[in-house]
Design a protein around this motif. Structure first.
Motif, PDB file in Angstrom:
ATOM      1  N   THR A 698      -4.982   5.629   4.953  1.00 54.14           N
ATOM      2  CA  THR A 698      -5.173   4.899   6.199  1.00 54.14           C
ATOM      3  C   THR A 698      -3.960   5.111   7.092  1.00 54.14           C
ATOM      4  O   THR A 698      -2.896   5.521   6.628  1.00 54.14           O
ATOM      5  CB  THR A 698      -5.342   3.391   5.930  1.00 54.14           C
ATOM      6  OG1 THR A 698      -4.146   2.893   5.285  1.00 54.14           O
ATOM      7  CG2 THR A 698      -6.531   3.121   5.024  1.00 54.14           C
ATOM      8  N   GLY A 699      -4.122   4.856   8.365  1.00 49.94           N
ATOM      9  CA  GLY A 699      -2.994   4.966   9.285  1.00 49.94           C
ATOM     10  C   GLY A 699      -3.096   6.166  10.205  1.00 49.94           C
ATOM     11  O   GLY A 699      -4.045   6.968  10.135  1.00 49.94           O
ATOM     12  N   VAL A 700      -2.089   6.342  11.056  1.00 49.73           N
ATOM     13  CA  VAL A 700      -2.153   7.335  12.121  1.00 49.73           C
ATOM     14  C   VAL A 700      -2.180   8.774  11.597  1.00 49.73           C
ATOM     15  O   VAL A 700      -2.704   9.665  12.253  1.00 49.73           O
ATOM     16  CB  VAL A 700      -0.966   7.167  13.090  1.00 49.73           C
ATOM     17  CG1 VAL A 700      -1.008   5.806  13.771  1.00 49.73           C
ATOM     18  CG2 VAL A 700       0.359   7.356  12.372  1.00 49.73           C
ATOM     19  N   THR A 732       1.025   5.297   7.811  1.00 51.69           N
ATOM     20  CA  THR A 732       0.068   5.891   6.879  1.00 51.69           C
ATOM     21  C   THR A 732       0.318   5.395   5.455  1.00 51.69           C
ATOM     22  O   THR A 732       1.466   5.345   4.993  1.00 51.69           O
ATOM     23  CB  THR A 732       0.168   7.418   6.905  1.00 51.69           C
ATOM     24  OG1 THR A 732       0.050   7.861   8.259  1.00 51.69           O
ATOM     25  CG2 THR A 732      -0.910   8.052   6.061  1.00 51.69           C
ATOM     26  N   ALA A 733      -0.750   5.024   4.779  1.00 52.63           N
ATOM     27  CA  ALA A 733      -0.631   4.495   3.415  1.00 52.63           C
ATOM     28  C   ALA A 733      -1.802   4.968   2.568  1.00 52.63           C
ATOM     29  O   ALA A 733      -2.856   5.352   3.081  1.00 52.63           O
ATOM     30  CB  ALA A 733      -0.587   2.971   3.442  1.00 52.63           C
ATOM     31  N   LEU A 734      -1.601   4.931   1.239  1.00 61.49           N
ATOM     32  CA  LEU A 734      -2.642   5.273   0.283  1.00 61.49           C
ATOM     33  C   LEU A 734      -3.229   4.010  -0.314  1.00 61.49           C
ATOM     34  O   LEU A 734      -2.487   3.106  -0.728  1.00 61.49           O
ATOM     35  CB  LEU A 734      -2.071   6.141  -0.838  1.00 61.49           C
ATOM     36  CG  LEU A 734      -1.518   7.504  -0.444  1.00 61.49           C
ATOM     37  CD1 LEU A 734      -0.864   8.167  -1.652  1.00 61.49           C
ATOM     38  CD2 LEU A 734      -2.615   8.394   0.120  1.00 61.49           C
ATOM     39  N   ARG A 735      -4.535   3.942  -0.377  1.00 65.07           N
ATOM     40  CA  ARG A 735      -5.210   2.787  -0.958  1.00 65.07           C
ATOM     41  C   ARG A 735      -5.197   2.915  -2.480  1.00 65.07           C
ATOM     42  O   ARG A 735      -6.115   3.441  -3.091  1.00 65.07           O
ATOM     43  CB  ARG A 735      -6.638   2.711  -0.447  1.00 65.07           C
ATOM     44  CG  ARG A 735      -6.759   2.310   1.008  1.00 65.07           C
ATOM     45  CD  ARG A 735      -6.259   0.885   1.228  1.00 65.07           C
ATOM     46  NE  ARG A 735      -6.505   0.413   2.584  1.00 65.07           N
ATOM     47  CZ  ARG A 735      -6.066  -0.724   3.048  1.00 65.07           C
ATOM     48  NH1 ARG A 735      -5.345  -1.512   2.262  1.00 65.07           N
ATOM     49  NH2 ARG A 735      -6.318  -1.083   4.287  1.00 65.07           N
ATOM     50  N   LEU A 736      -4.126   2.428  -3.091  1.00 64.51           N
ATOM     51  CA  LEU A 736      -3.976   2.460  -4.540  1.00 64.51           C
ATOM     52  C   LEU A 736      -3.939   1.044  -5.079  1.00 64.51           C
ATOM     53  O   LEU A 736      -3.583   0.104  -4.363  1.00 64.51           O
ATOM     54  CB  LEU A 736      -2.688   3.195  -4.918  1.00 64.51           C
ATOM     55  CG  LEU A 736      -2.659   4.705  -4.673  1.00 64.51           C
ATOM     56  CD1 LEU A 736      -1.264   5.247  -4.930  1.00 64.51           C
ATOM     57  CD2 LEU A 736      -3.679   5.403  -5.567  1.00 64.51           C
ATOM     58  N   ALA A 754      -0.980  -5.043  -0.776  1.00 64.29           N
ATOM     59  CA  ALA A 754      -2.284  -5.223  -0.151  1.00 64.29           C
ATOM     60  C   ALA A 754      -2.545  -4.215   0.956  1.00 64.29           C
ATOM     61  O   ALA A 754      -3.698  -3.900   1.270  1.00 64.29           O
ATOM     62  CB  ALA A 754      -2.393  -6.651   0.413  1.00 64.29           C
ATOM     63  N   GLU A 755      -1.482  -3.677   1.541  1.00 68.20           N
ATOM     64  CA  GLU A 755      -1.622  -2.686   2.610  1.00 68.20           C
ATOM     65  C   GLU A 755      -1.653  -1.257   2.070  1.00 68.20           C
ATOM     66  O   GLU A 755      -1.828  -0.314   2.825  1.00 68.20           O
ATOM     67  CB  GLU A 755      -0.468  -2.826   3.608  1.00 68.20           C
ATOM     68  CG  GLU A 755      -0.377  -4.197   4.254  1.00 68.20           C
ATOM     69  CD  GLU A 755      -1.636  -4.512   5.054  1.00 68.20           C
ATOM     70  OE1 GLU A 755      -2.131  -3.596   5.732  1.00 68.20           O
ATOM     71  OE2 GLU A 755      -2.107  -5.666   4.980  1.00 68.20           O
ATOM     72  N   GLY A 756      -1.452  -1.115   0.767  1.00 67.82           N
ATOM     73  CA  GLY A 756      -1.426   0.209   0.168  1.00 67.82           C
ATOM     74  C   GLY A 756      -0.012   0.661  -0.126  1.00 67.82           C
ATOM     75  O   GLY A 756       0.960  -0.108  -0.016  1.00 67.82           O
ATOM     76  N   LEU A 757       0.133   1.929  -0.505  1.00 72.57           N
ATOM     77  CA  LEU A 757       1.440   2.509  -0.809  1.00 72.57           C
ATOM     78  C   LEU A 757       1.857   3.382   0.373  1.00 72.57           C
ATOM     79  O   LEU A 757       1.191   4.373   0.686  1.00 72.57           O
ATOM     80  CB  LEU A 757       1.363   3.350  -2.090  1.00 72.57           C
ATOM     81  CG  LEU A 757       2.688   3.797  -2.714  1.00 72.57           C
ATOM     82  CD1 LEU A 757       2.501   4.064  -4.205  1.00 72.57           C
ATOM     83  CD2 LEU A 757       3.228   5.062  -2.049  1.00 72.57           C
TER      84      LEU A 757
END
Length: 774
Positions: A698-700, A732-736, A754-757
């Motif tokens: 997720t993210g730009v 930008t983050a990874l949904r882990l 909660a927002e990812g890594l």
């Protein structure tokens, strides 16, 4: 360092292989000396090029002349035994390359079977081993070796043999009296002008190589004789897995693989089968999968920016003088093959089919050539692939209504599985595809040569992350034990050269400006070829002048547009070599190349690491081609078979094992880190690589990362690094899953909430990561 494998695990599916090109200059003992290094690197198996006795001076081993012996120039049986002992001492196994389709016959005196066939003709005990049409040519094997028909007068009889310069041929018993031409006329072979090879040969070849004669591996006795030694090595535990060369040349690939699986006890076996995009192996084949060209294409596609297509297509149109219709180019190149170098094979197919009611021989030949030139895959395997034949007949009928009668008559003949006509059509379509596309069209269309790779589709300009995930989910479901590869001895350019060239898709305008300047200062009549050469020189830079000239000459002759192997245009080639020299001698040109390479090299290294991580972690058995654990900027063979500096690699690996996390610099240590850590993880924890789940970003900059969970490890790789350098990772983050994670490459620890890594911190040191729960 990891623990060695047990003997039982050696005989299971490899966790990772390392390809070695064993030659007279890199012998079996040289290979044995690498056992410790390969174990430390993390592979489970060495993977050797063909080792049976081959033609003198062979640098590849695909020209076997005697299946009963390990090649003496490579070390012989004693050297082989020492290699196996060294591998087993380190807990490693051996995968061996097999060549069932053909034998080397360049020097008949080196090939006992061929010599016997030439000496005794149809009465030879080995006559049935070769695919010879004895009825065509008056019962004599035609050998295209003479400089002209008049050279029959230059033959000599020496020591009971017929000689033509250095070429030796046997004399049949009781036929040695008289003049040399008279003796020749009594033999079971006919020496003919080499130019007749395109139309008058009566033995099946490997592609259009006159010195490789096709074998009839479908004959159980031929199979037994050609596989006896290898299968005894398998039974003894010396060989643990098999790679089958060119199965498309076999009359019955499925039957061959069934017989091989039974004889080898079902050992892990892969086939050098080139799949077109979207094509799958027949489900009935008893094989773990392919040697990995399909995986190579999947990895390359996801690292190419589709948005770069417009500017590079515009440049190609400008240089070509008109838009290139690639499909038409492929068709035309394949027709050149059917009407040229493979004309003998097409003519034999016509003879096998025989007369068709109401169809003239010329129409039948033209219809067959059109079908072969229009076939969308390498071959069918009737009844598998019948849909390709049906669709091709329909397409040719629509395009060539003048051939309707011939096509209607041919269609049922070519549809009958197992008949000689249908089988020979299948055996011919593959060589037509290979020579027409890989060895011709790929050298003529220079729009973006990174895509002109075996198993790829140059007309498909990049792919999406979603498409990559879909391909891997199909892979883990269908062929989870298939080999994956990025470089082989047959790739048109190495993985790191392609990774650097991928950057051009993001910097198309800058590349176009550079190319226009180069072509203005150093004009070449063949502008597309000039564009192809400049791309490859930039991709492999810095390279020696000798390597550059060797590549340019081969590329020009393969393209066949301005010069050819058999009709060299000296004036054009002089201009071509002057253009290459300018890269070294013209200060402005050399400086411009240096500046551009400096601009793209860091992005190319990012692509290289991403490419390697994806290949090593995706479903399948990853292979590392010799030397490519460091940067390897190679071009097509023989450039990709240069000696490898293993002392340098040992030294760098020791430094990494001492705890060093290297920068991404010219040493290539960062790539060695990725290769060794992933291979060790696969060997020590195969359970970590049992499934495949995409990881959402997720993210730009979400489009600049590709990540997936293999069931115990998460692979994370950067893509499209030029665009990323402008925008940055930002949010930008990874949904882990939430919790702590550790990167096996850098040792860094990271937390997913909660927002990812966050990706920015994860990929701060390297553009790739391999995560496990901490």
């Amino acid at each position: 360092m990891s623990e060695p494998l047990s003997e039982n695990r050696r005989r299971d599916v490899p966790t990772g292989t390392y390809r070695l090109q064993v030659t007279a200059d890199f012998t079996l003992d040289d290979a044995a000396s690498l056992a410790g290094y390969l174990a430390d690197l993390g592979v489970s198996h060495a993977y050797a090029s063909p080792l049976l006795r081959s033609a003198s001076g062979s640098t590849h081993g695909y020209d076997t002349v005697d299946h009963a012996h390990i090649d003496e120039s490579r070390g012989g049986r004693a050297g082989f035994d020492r290699l196996v002992a060294a591998l087993h001492e380190r807990g490693l196994g051996l995968v061996l390359d097999l060549v069932p389709n053909h034998m080397g016959v360049a020097d008949p005196a080196e090939a006992p079977w061929w010599w016997d066939v030439l000496q005794h003709g149809r009465d030879s005990a080995h006559a049935g081993a070769f695919d010879i049409d004895w009825d065509f040519g008056g019962g004599r094997v035609r050998i295209p070796v003479l400089g002209s028909a008049d050279d029959v007068q230059k033959l000599e009889v020496v020591d009971g043999e017929l000689r033509y310069y250095d070429n030796r041929f046997p004399i049949a018993p009781g036929t040695g009296d008289g003049t040399p031409p008279e003796v020749h006329d009594r033999q079971h072979y006919e020496l003919v002008d080499w130019r007749r090879a395109d139309r008058d040969l009566n033995y099946r070849r490997f592609f259009a190589i006159n010195t490789l004669a096709g074998l009839r591996a479908e004959d159980p006795e031929v199979f037994r004789a050609t596989h006896d030694l290898v299968l005894r090595l398998v039974e003894s535990g010396a060989v643990d897995g098999l790679r089958v060369d060119h199965p498309d040349g076999l009359a019955d690939p499925k039957g061959y693989l069934d017989r091989l699986a039974e004889a080898s006890g079902g050992r892990w076996t892969v086939v050098e089968k080139i799949l077109e995009p979207g094509e799958d192996l027949p489900e009935s084949w008893r094989t773990a999968g392919t040697t990995g060209y399909d995986a190579l294409a999947e990895v390359d596609d996801v690292l190419v920016d589709p948005d770069g297509e417009a500017v590079l297509s515009a440049l190609d149109t400008e240089l070509s003088g008109a838009p290139v219709d690639y499909a038409q180019l492929v068709h035309d190149c394949k027709r050149e093959v059917t009407d040229g170098i493979l004309g003998s094979e097409v003519a034999r197919l016509v003879r096998v089919i025989g007369e068709l009611p109401g169809v003239a021989r010329e129409q039948q030949t033209e219809a067959l050539a059109e079908l072969l030139a229009s076939f969308p895959v390498y071959r069918s395997y009737l009844p598998d692939g019948r849909e390709h034949l049906d669709a091709t007949v329909t397409a040719v009928r629509e395009r060539r209504p003048d051939l309707t009668a011939a096509l209607d008559a041919l269609h049922p003949v070519l549809s009958q599985a197992g008949t000689e006509a249908a089988t020979r059509f299948e055996q011919t379509s593959g060589p037509v595809m290979a020579k027409g596309v890989e060895d011709s069209a790929y050298y003529r269309w220079a729009r973006f040569v990174m895509l002109n790779e075996v198993g790829g589709d140059p007309a498909r300009f990049g792919g999406t992350v979603e498409e990559f995930h879909e391909a891997q989910q199909r892979r883990v479901e269908r062929k989870p034990e298939s080999m994956t590869a990025l470089s082989t001895h047959d790739t048109k350019r190495s993985e790191d050269t392609r990774a650097r060239l991928a950057v051009l898709a993001e910097l198309g305008a800058e590349w176009a400006d550079l190319v226009r300047g180069l072509l203005t200062r150093h004009p070449l009549p063949d502008r597309p070829l000039a564009h192809l050469v400049w791309q490859n020189l930039v991709g492999a830079w810095p390279l020696s002048r000798e390597r550059a000239h060797g590549y340019a000459e081969k590329a020009a002759r393969e393209a066949g547009t301005s010069t050819t192997w058999t009709d060299v245009d000296e004036e054009f080639e002089t201009a071509l070599h002057e253009m290459v020299d300018a890269a070294y001698d013209d200060e402005r040109t050399s400086a411009g190349i240096e500046r551009f390479v400096a601009r793209i090299a860091p992005f190319g290294r990012s692509n290289s690491l991403a490419q390697k991580l994806l290949q090593l972690t995706m479903p399948g058995v990853p292979d590392v081609y010799q030397g490519t654990e460091l940067w390897d900027l190679s071009l097509v063979d023989p450039d990709n078979r240069r000696p490898v500096d293993y002392e340098q690699r040992r030294r760098l690996l020791a430094q990494l094992d001492a705890g060093e996390v290297p920068p991404v610099d010219e040493t290539g240590a960062a790539k060695l880190l990725v290769v060794s850590r992933v291979l060790r993880a696969r060997r020590e924890h195969p359970e970590w690589f049992a499934r495949y789940e995409p990881v959402q970003a997720t993210g730009v900059a979400a489009d600049h990362v590709v990540a997936f969970d293999r069931g115990g490890v998460v692979a994370v790789a950067t893509r499209l690094p030029v665009g990323l350098s402008i925008a940055g990772w930002d949010d930008t983050a990874l949904r882990l899953p939430t919790g702590a994670w550790r990167d096996l490459l850098t040792g860094g620890r990271f937390v997913s909430d909660a927002e990812g890594l966050p990706v920015a911190g994860l990929l701060e040191r390297l553009p790739v990561a391999l995560l496990v729960r901490d």
